[in-house]
Design an enzyme around this catalytic site. Structure first.
Site, PDB file in Angstrom:
ATOM      1  N   ASP A  12       1.390  -5.064  -0.473  1.00  0.00           N
ATOM      2  CA  ASP A  12       2.269  -4.103  -1.145  1.00  0.00           C
ATOM      3  C   ASP A  12       3.679  -4.131  -0.549  1.00  0.00           C
ATOM      4  OD1 ASP A  12       2.905  -2.135  -2.952  1.00  0.00           O
ATOM      5  OD2 ASP A  12       2.078  -0.490  -1.757  1.00  0.00           O
TER       6      ASP A  12
ATOM      7  N   ASN B 118      -1.390  -3.225 -13.026  1.00  0.00           N
ATOM      8  CA  ASN B 118      -0.070  -3.878 -12.984  1.00  0.00           C
ATOM      9  C   ASN B 118       0.388  -4.371 -14.365  1.00  0.00           C
ATOM     10  OD1 ASN B 118      -0.555  -5.380  -9.684  1.00  0.00           O
ATOM     11  ND2 ASN B 118       0.505  -3.490 -10.248  1.00  0.00           N
TER      12      ASN B 118
HETATM   13  C1  FPP Z   1       3.131  -5.717  -4.538  1.00  0.00           C
HETATM   14  O1  FPP Z   1       4.478  -5.442  -4.450  1.00  0.00           O
HETATM   15  C2  FPP Z   1       2.771  -7.085  -4.806  1.00  0.00           C
HETATM   16  C3  FPP Z   1       2.287  -7.555  -5.994  1.00  0.00           C
HETATM   17  C4  FPP Z   1       2.329  -6.873  -7.281  1.00  0.00           C
HETATM   18  C5  FPP Z   1       1.594  -8.849  -5.985  1.00  0.00           C
HETATM   19  C6  FPP Z   1       2.445 -10.052  -5.975  1.00  0.00           C
HETATM   20  C7  FPP Z   1       2.122 -10.866  -4.814  1.00  0.00           C
HETATM   21  C8  FPP Z   1       2.708 -12.007  -4.574  1.00  0.00           C
HETATM   22  C9  FPP Z   1       3.740 -12.589  -5.464  1.00  0.00           C
HETATM   23  C10 FPP Z   1       2.333 -12.743  -3.361  1.00  0.00           C
HETATM   24  C11 FPP Z   1       1.882 -14.109  -3.694  1.00  0.00           C
HETATM   25  C12 FPP Z   1       0.462 -14.206  -3.906  1.00  0.00           C
HETATM   26  C13 FPP Z   1      -0.189 -15.334  -4.210  1.00  0.00           C
HETATM   27  C14 FPP Z   1      -1.659 -15.289  -4.153  1.00  0.00           C
HETATM   28  C15 FPP Z   1       0.489 -16.575  -4.568  1.00  0.00           C
HETATM   29  P1  FPP Z   1       5.003  -4.252  -5.343  1.00  0.00           P
HETATM   30  O2  FPP Z   1       5.794  -4.866  -6.454  1.00  0.00           O
HETATM   31  O3  FPP Z   1       3.891  -3.376  -5.754  1.00  0.00           O
HETATM   32  O4  FPP Z   1       5.947  -3.527  -4.345  1.00  0.00           O
HETATM   33  P2  FPP Z   1       6.463  -2.002  -4.456  1.00  0.00           P
HETATM   34  O5  FPP Z   1       5.263  -1.140  -4.199  1.00  0.00           O
HETATM   35  O6  FPP Z   1       7.467  -1.947  -3.367  1.00  0.00           O
HETATM   36  O7  FPP Z   1       7.048  -1.835  -5.810  1.00  0.00           O
END
Ligand code: FPP
Length: 240
Positions: free
Chosen positions: A13, A61
């Protein structure tokens, strides 16, 4: 002596907030998040952790702006396409959990290719949760069990915890020993609900784009000092 760890699960996160703190678009945080994922996967493999689950995209998401959702799927497809040879070289196997059928065709194709090409690897198995939620997994598990009952292959009276375990997306992956969530929030957010039953939970303020294998090692060290009782008394556990 280090406690044995079979399965680590991570809620990655804070990508969006990290990017905003640096005056950038949210997607920049996701791009940086890939560097963290690569480093942590290599770190887990070097530490001989058998299973590592990464929560990459939840069913919730899907409610994000379409532009961000599309970017995330393209980024994941691009990442696995680019990394597959390195993963195989490092003996890392990749599997996925979630409703893969709901993903864009191009992403699905890369996912299926990655599973097939890395299937023979015997190091860490990285389980990438995409279009995943714990409740959806349990609903899909219930559906599968109901089918076996309808086909006369299973007596409803015989359904027990073992039956549920055997019908999860990956029955071979053991319960989570240690769950980590980055970026400060203290929630499970519909992650591996069944498998987390006895997990030790760790919450770190470090944002995912800044999380590295050293942070993982530090948490594993803290884990080694926790007493896992699984419902028993402390005396029982210590005398064992
Ligand atoms: C959370 O940050 C992360 C995600 C929604 C997942 C995305 C993960 C990656 C791109 C890492 C790479 C993974 C792989 C397996 C290649 P957020 O957007 O929820 O952050 P926030 O809570 O600050 O908005």
């Amino acid at each position: 002596m280090e406690k044995e760890i079979k399965h680590i699960a991570i809620i990655m996160d804070g990508n969006g907030r990290w990017a905003q703190q640096h005056g950038k678009e949210r997607i920049f945080g996701h791009l940086k998040g890939v560097d963290s994922a690569r480093d942590v996967v290599k770190g887990a493999n070097a530490l001989h952790i058998p299973y590592l689950t990464l929560y990459a995209f939840s069913t919730e998401n899907w409610n994000r702006p379409t532009e961000e959702v599309n970017y995330l799927f393209e980024l994941m497809a691009e990442t696995f396409l680019k990394e597959i040879e390195n993963l195989i070289r490092d003996n890392i196997r990749v599997v996925f959990s979630g409703r893969i059928d709901t993903l864009p065709e191009a992403t699905k194709k890369v996912i299926l290719d990655t599973i097939e090409k890395s299937a023979h690897c015997t190091g860490t198995t990285v389980n990438v949760a995409i279009s995943y939620s714990g409740r959806a997994e349990l609903a899909d598990t219930a559906k599968q069990i109901a089918r076996q009952v309808a086909e006369g292959k299973l007596n409803p009276e015989e359904i027990d915890e073992q039956t549920i375990c055997q019908n999860l997306y990956h029955p071979e992956i053991p319960d989570v020993d240690l769950m980590i969530r980055t970026a400060g929030d203290q929630r499970i957010s519909n992650f591996l609900l069944w498998q987390l039953a006895y997990a030790e939970l760790f919450f770190t303020p470090v944002m995912w784009p800044e999380f590295r294998r050293e942070h993982l090692a530090e948490i594993i060290e803290q884990f080694s000092h926790r007493e896992r009782r699984f419902g028993k008394t402390g005396e029982q556990v210590r005398s064992h």
